[in-house]
Design a protein around this motif. Structure first.
Motif, PDB file in Angstrom:
ATOM      1  N   LEU A 217      -0.146   0.687   3.673  1.00 20.91           N
ATOM      2  CA  LEU A 217      -0.223  -0.451   2.762  1.00 20.91           C
ATOM      3  C   LEU A 217      -1.474  -1.276   3.023  1.00 20.91           C
ATOM      4  CD1 LEU A 217       3.500  -1.646   2.765  1.00 20.91           C
ATOM      5  CD2 LEU A 217       2.305  -0.406   0.957  1.00 20.91           C
ATOM      6  N   ARG A 236       0.822  -9.604   0.192  1.00 21.12           N
ATOM      7  CA  ARG A 236       0.731  -8.400   1.021  1.00 21.12           C
ATOM      8  C   ARG A 236       0.431  -8.750   2.476  1.00 21.12           C
ATOM      9  NH1 ARG A 236      -2.113  -3.594  -2.566  1.00 21.12           N
ATOM     10  NH2 ARG A 236      -0.830  -3.856  -4.426  1.00 21.12           N
ATOM     11  N   PHE A 268      10.752  -5.494   0.881  1.00 20.12           N
ATOM     12  CA  PHE A 268       9.879  -4.381   0.507  1.00 20.12           C
ATOM     13  C   PHE A 268      10.361  -3.719  -0.787  1.00 20.12           C
ATOM     14  CE2 PHE A 268       8.972   0.170   0.511  1.00 20.12           C
ATOM     15  CZ  PHE A 268       7.594   0.163   0.612  1.00 20.12           C
ATOM     16  N   TYR A 272       8.238  -3.843  -4.122  1.00 21.37           N
ATOM     17  CA  TYR A 272       7.810  -2.530  -4.615  1.00 21.37           C
ATOM     18  C   TYR A 272       8.286  -2.328  -6.057  1.00 21.37           C
ATOM     19  CZ  TYR A 272       6.529   2.409  -4.215  1.00 21.37           C
ATOM     20  OH  TYR A 272       5.936   3.626  -4.380  1.00 21.37           O
ATOM     21  N   PHE A 277       3.326  -3.622  -4.615  1.00 20.05           N
ATOM     22  CA  PHE A 277       2.940  -2.691  -3.559  1.00 20.05           C
ATOM     23  C   PHE A 277       2.668  -1.322  -4.161  1.00 20.05           C
ATOM     24  CE2 PHE A 277       5.347  -4.877   0.153  1.00 20.05           C
ATOM     25  CZ  PHE A 277       4.317  -5.805   0.241  1.00 20.05           C
ATOM     26  N   ARG A 278       1.654  -0.681  -3.628  1.00 17.39           N
ATOM     27  CA  ARG A 278       1.396   0.716  -3.927  1.00 17.39           C
ATOM     28  C   ARG A 278       1.209   1.430  -2.612  1.00 17.39           C
ATOM     29  NH1 ARG A 278      -3.349   0.035  -8.482  1.00 17.39           N
ATOM     30  NH2 ARG A 278      -2.139  -1.150 -10.026  1.00 17.39           N
ATOM     31  N   SER A 279       1.468   2.728  -2.620  1.00 18.03           N
ATOM     32  CA  SER A 279       1.334   3.499  -1.389  1.00 18.03           C
ATOM     33  C   SER A 279       0.741   4.861  -1.687  1.00 18.03           C
ATOM     34  CB  SER A 279       2.691   3.665  -0.697  1.00 18.03           C
ATOM     35  OG  SER A 279       2.559   4.488   0.448  1.00 18.03           O
ATOM     36  N   TYR A 288      12.135   5.328  -2.708  1.00 15.69           N
ATOM     37  CA  TYR A 288      12.531   4.073  -3.341  1.00 15.69           C
ATOM     38  C   TYR A 288      13.425   4.330  -4.549  1.00 15.69           C
ATOM     39  CZ  TYR A 288      12.332   0.345  -6.684  1.00 15.69           C
ATOM     40  OH  TYR A 288      12.683  -0.579  -7.618  1.00 15.69           O
TER      41      TYR A 288
END
Length: 307
Positions: A217, A236, A268, A272, A277-279, A288
């Motif tokens: 992250l 973040r 989270f 998300y 959030f991006r991963s 998720y």
């Protein structure tokens, strides 16, 4: 771990916190702008950081003539030592010649014992960086250096003496040298035991996996920081700090660590879901979706049972 790679990995997180607090430390670099082009400074700043990765090791002993010019593992071990002869020595990042010129150089002699003169037995970054600044009463009986400075500041009479508490060494007091008295530094017995609570193997594995996710992250944040809103960046950063605090409590086997970790995971999932959030880990999105679907199904079944 002989090669202390984790310290260098954690350095970017430390830099994020510094930026978040207003880039205070970079004020000391501003005078260089009068003589050095910013592009040259930026390159050398990163090179200095990368160079310090390999010097955190006990595997390498001495490097011959290079010891006179470069900051080597031997010199840097002294910098991290709590032995009386190691205190306030070897500040150089890449070159050691500056320490030799200004009188802060010390060669490695007796076996170095690492850490603070008064160890802080905690892995919680919030406790170490923030709460310790307020009062010793907030952090039990463990000595917190900044809390010591805070209390000393208010207990020391005179405006100039108060400034000296801030800008001189932590051992300073009225009538003492700038760095305090050497005889007040705790004696090294060789029996010092590092703070290393015993935790189950599964907890270690859990922390490693989740730390890898946080590092992902963070990497993604660095790559997209110029395209994100200030609120998203702060969100973040806050989540990264929360995660490190939770991991620290887990590694200390604190009784409330599980509650904080559950809250962190729920935060989270929520963030998300909202798209903040991006991963780069593709399995995170799949995990998720599976987890969220099961939670939604359970919620629906609970409502049906109530009706």
């Amino acid at each position: 771990m002989d090669f202390q790679c984790m310290r260098s990995i954690a350095q970017p997180v430390k830099q994020l916190i510094v930026k978040f607090l207003g880039l205070i430390l970079y004020m000391f670099n501003l005078p260089m702008a009068l003589f050095i082009p910013p592009s040259v400074f930026a390159v050398h700043l990163q090179f200095n950081l990368l160079y310090q990765f390999w010097i955190h090791t006990e595997v390498i002993t001495k490097l011959g003539p290079l010891e006179w010019i470069l900051n080597t593992p031997s010199h840097h071990r002294v910098h991290h030592g709590r032995n009386p002869y190691c205190i306030d020595k070897n500040y150089g990042g890449t070159l050691i010649i500056w320490d030799r010129i200004f009188g802060t150089f010390e060669a490695e002699d007796a076996k170095v014992v690492y850490g603070l003169t008064h160890p802080v037995n905690s892995f919680d970054p919030i406790m170490l960086q923030v709460l310790q600044f307020v009062s010793l009463t907030l952090v039990s009986s463990t000595l917190r250096p900044l809390a010591h400075i805070w209390n000393t500041f208010w207990a020391t009479p005179g405006f100039c003496n108060k400034l000296s508490v801030i800008f001189k060494g932590p051992g300073w007091g009225p009538g003492k040298p700038r760095l305090g008295l050497p005889e007040e530094i705790p004696v090294i017995t060789g029996k010092e035991v590092p703070f290393n609570p015993v935790v189950p193997a599964y907890l270690n594995c859990y922390a490693v996996v989740h730390f890898a996710v946080i590092m992902d992250l963070y990497t993604e944040l660095l790559a997209t920081v110029t395209t994100l809103s200030q609120g998203t960046v702060l969100l973040r950063i806050g989540f990264i700090i929360l995660s490190l605090a939770s991991f620290g409590l887990l590694m200390e086997n604190k009784s409330k660590a599980g509650i904080l970790e559950i809250i962190r995971c729920l935060v989270f999932i929520g963030v998300y879901k909202l798209g903040y959030f991006r991963s780069q880990f593709s399995f995170l999105g799949y995990a998720y979706e599976v987890g969220y679907k099961k939670w939604s199904d359970s919620r629906k079944q609970l409502k049906m049972a109530v009706k």
